[in-house]
Write an enzyme that holds these catalytic residues in place. Sequence first.
Site, PDB file in Angstrom:
ATOM      1  N   LYS A   1       0.829  -1.209   0.000  1.00  0.00           N
ATOM      2  CA  LYS A   1       0.000   0.000   0.000  1.00  0.00           C
ATOM      3  C   LYS A   1       0.865   1.261   0.000  1.00  0.00           C
ATOM      4  O   LYS A   1       0.604   2.193  -0.752  1.00  0.00           O
ATOM      5  CB  LYS A   1      -0.936   0.013   1.221  1.00  0.00           C
ATOM      6  CG  LYS A   1      -1.894  -1.166   1.267  1.00  0.00           C
ATOM      7  CD  LYS A   1      -2.885  -1.031   2.422  1.00  0.00           C
ATOM      8  CE  LYS A   1      -2.249  -1.056   3.799  1.00  0.00           C
ATOM      9  NZ  LYS A   1      -1.653  -2.363   4.181  1.00  0.00           N
TER      10      LYS A   1
ATOM     11  N   ARG B   1      -9.677   0.653   8.534  1.00  0.00           N
ATOM     12  CA  ARG B   1      -9.109  -0.644   8.877  1.00  0.00           C
ATOM     13  C   ARG B   1     -10.105  -1.519   9.623  1.00  0.00           C
ATOM     14  O   ARG B   1      -9.801  -2.664   9.943  1.00  0.00           O
ATOM     15  CB  ARG B   1      -7.903  -0.392   9.775  1.00  0.00           C
ATOM     16  CG  ARG B   1      -6.635  -1.119   9.394  1.00  0.00           C
ATOM     17  CD  ARG B   1      -5.595  -0.745  10.434  1.00  0.00           C
ATOM     18  NE  ARG B   1      -4.336  -1.356  10.245  1.00  0.00           N
ATOM     19  CZ  ARG B   1      -3.336  -0.855   9.524  1.00  0.00           C
ATOM     20  NH1 ARG B   1      -3.502   0.277   8.869  1.00  0.00           N
ATOM     21  NH2 ARG B   1      -2.199  -1.490   9.460  1.00  0.00           N
TER      22      ARG B   1
ATOM     23  N   ARG C   1      12.026  -6.563   5.621  1.00  0.00           N
ATOM     24  CA  ARG C   1      12.095  -5.209   5.067  1.00  0.00           C
ATOM     25  C   ARG C   1      12.682  -4.188   6.037  1.00  0.00           C
ATOM     26  O   ARG C   1      12.607  -4.339   7.246  1.00  0.00           O
ATOM     27  CB  ARG C   1      10.704  -4.730   4.599  1.00  0.00           C
ATOM     28  CG  ARG C   1       9.814  -4.247   5.705  1.00  0.00           C
ATOM     29  CD  ARG C   1       8.475  -3.748   5.165  1.00  0.00           C
ATOM     30  NE  ARG C   1       7.615  -3.307   6.265  1.00  0.00           N
ATOM     31  CZ  ARG C   1       6.381  -2.862   6.103  1.00  0.00           C
ATOM     32  NH1 ARG C   1       5.845  -2.825   4.896  1.00  0.00           N
ATOM     33  NH2 ARG C   1       5.683  -2.470   7.148  1.00  0.00           N
TER      34      ARG C   1
ATOM     35  N   ARG D   1      11.357  -1.843  11.593  1.00  0.00           N
ATOM     36  CA  ARG D   1      10.244  -1.467  12.471  1.00  0.00           C
ATOM     37  C   ARG D   1      10.031  -2.557  13.502  1.00  0.00           C
ATOM     38  O   ARG D   1      10.072  -3.736  13.179  1.00  0.00           O
ATOM     39  CB  ARG D   1       8.964  -1.301  11.645  1.00  0.00           C
ATOM     40  CG  ARG D   1       8.738   0.111  11.166  1.00  0.00           C
ATOM     41  CD  ARG D   1       7.623   0.166  10.153  1.00  0.00           C
ATOM     42  NE  ARG D   1       6.365  -0.429  10.588  1.00  0.00           N
ATOM     43  CZ  ARG D   1       5.271  -0.478   9.847  1.00  0.00           C
ATOM     44  NH1 ARG D   1       5.283   0.046   8.635  1.00  0.00           N
ATOM     45  NH2 ARG D   1       4.165  -1.030  10.296  1.00  0.00           N
TER      46      ARG D   1
ATOM     47  N   ARG E   1      -0.177  -9.259  13.402  1.00  0.00           N
ATOM     48  CA  ARG E   1      -0.792  -8.209  12.570  1.00  0.00           C
ATOM     49  C   ARG E   1      -1.626  -8.829  11.453  1.00  0.00           C
ATOM     50  O   ARG E   1      -2.668  -8.282  11.075  1.00  0.00           O
ATOM     51  CB  ARG E   1       0.287  -7.302  11.977  1.00  0.00           C
ATOM     52  CG  ARG E   1       0.744  -6.237  12.956  1.00  0.00           C
ATOM     53  CD  ARG E   1       2.095  -5.697  12.584  1.00  0.00           C
ATOM     54  NE  ARG E   1       2.112  -4.961  11.341  1.00  0.00           N
ATOM     55  CZ  ARG E   1       3.210  -4.780  10.607  1.00  0.00           C
ATOM     56  NH1 ARG E   1       4.328  -5.313  10.970  1.00  0.00           N
ATOM     57  NH2 ARG E   1       3.144  -4.059   9.515  1.00  0.00           N
TER      58      ARG E   1
HETATM   59  P1  ADP Z   1       0.980  -2.008   7.896  1.00  0.00           P
HETATM   60  O1  ADP Z   1      -0.031  -1.651   6.864  1.00  0.00           O
HETATM   61  O2  ADP Z   1       2.314  -2.325   7.320  1.00  0.00           O
HETATM   62  O3  ADP Z   1       0.495  -3.013   8.899  1.00  0.00           O
HETATM   63  P2  ADP Z   1       0.793   0.674   9.005  1.00  0.00           P
HETATM   64  O4  ADP Z   1       2.006   1.495   8.895  1.00  0.00           O
HETATM   65  O5  ADP Z   1      -0.361   0.969   8.128  1.00  0.00           O
HETATM   66  O6  ADP Z   1       1.285  -0.816   8.848  1.00  0.00           O
HETATM   67  O7  ADP Z   1       0.255   0.699  10.518  1.00  0.00           O
HETATM   68  C1  ADP Z   1       1.082   0.418  11.604  1.00  0.00           C
HETATM   69  C2  ADP Z   1       0.262   0.335  12.886  1.00  0.00           C
HETATM   70  O8  ADP Z   1      -0.383   1.600  13.145  1.00  0.00           O
HETATM   71  C3  ADP Z   1      -0.867  -0.675  12.900  1.00  0.00           C
HETATM   72  O9  ADP Z   1      -0.420  -1.979  13.211  1.00  0.00           O
HETATM   73  C4  ADP Z   1      -1.780  -0.096  13.978  1.00  0.00           C
HETATM   74  O10 ADP Z   1      -1.280  -0.333  15.266  1.00  0.00           O
HETATM   75  C5  ADP Z   1      -1.690   1.384  13.720  1.00  0.00           C
HETATM   76  N1  ADP Z   1      -2.718   1.867  12.772  1.00  0.00           N
HETATM   77  C6  ADP Z   1      -2.492   2.405  11.535  1.00  0.00           C
HETATM   78  N2  ADP Z   1      -3.654   2.738  10.924  1.00  0.00           N
HETATM   79  C7  ADP Z   1      -4.643   2.380  11.787  1.00  0.00           C
HETATM   80  C8  ADP Z   1      -6.076   2.451  11.742  1.00  0.00           C
HETATM   81  N3  ADP Z   1      -6.736   2.941  10.671  1.00  0.00           N
HETATM   82  N4  ADP Z   1      -6.780   2.000  12.813  1.00  0.00           N
HETATM   83  C9  ADP Z   1      -6.152   1.494  13.880  1.00  0.00           C
HETATM   84  N5  ADP Z   1      -4.811   1.398  13.992  1.00  0.00           N
HETATM   85  C10 ADP Z   1      -4.049   1.842  12.973  1.00  0.00           C
END
Ligand code: ADP
Length: 210
Positions: free
Chosen positions: A13, A88, A124, A152, A163
């Site tokens: 994404k 999400r 990564r 990370r 996750r």
């Molecule tokens: P990825 O898509 O690689 O899992 P992101 O960078 O999008 O990681 O998100 C990292 C973390 O930030 C998530 O695991 C969550 O804890 C939090 N997060 C991000 N966006 C949301 C959301 N829309 N609702 C709830 N938590 C979120």
Amino acid sequence: MRIVLLGPPGSGKGTQGVRLSETHNIPQISTGEMLRRAVADETVLGKKVQKIIQGGMLVPDDLIVSIIEERISNEDCREGFILDGFPRTTDQAHALERVLPESVDVTVYLNVPAEVVVKRLSGRMTCRECGAVFPRGDISLCPVCAGALYQREDDLKSTVEHRIRVYMKHTAPLVDFYRSRNKLAEIDGMGEPDDVFERVEAEISQVTSQ
Ligand code: ADP
Ligand code: ZN
């Protein structure tokens, strides 16, 4: 154009979001980036969400909804935006429809099998400055901005699996949510980023020519 990027963690994404943002000249809004920035800056928000992010759990809906609501009301979002990491949960998707009664134009769903995303995520490195991601290898500085690359904390293998479970349970239902609204463009997310982007653009041009 208002685009939602949907797909499991590691489906690309962020990578596709950058390309879409440059091509269509609209901002990419990454909730993960915004939250990580808040943690790094040790803001009130950052302190609240640090443990949640580390553990690979979701931050509360009301919190993330208010962040998005404020962000998309910004001047630079007038012509559209790309949502990366939001919505999400189905509650977040409903909240977005309240904020944007005319809804989004298209949800780009990057379909990548779970085995592949586990490999991608645990291998990564992420740039501390610009957030770009690269396969772990011999580089230690970001080729885009020369920032330092790091792994990370939530990309460690044990958290990655968690996750993905969170994604399956809370986020995967959004595929049907947007499909039932005729807003879903399903893309095969396997292969090179440039090839995936060609597929994304082909789908998007169909939507906009309708
Ligand atoms: P990825 O898509 O690689 O899992 P992101 O960078 O999008 O990681 O998100 C990292 C973390 O930030 C998530 O695991 C969550 O804890 C939090 N997060 C991000 N966006 C949301 C959301 N829309 N609702 C709830 N938590 C979120
Ligand atoms: Zn960088």
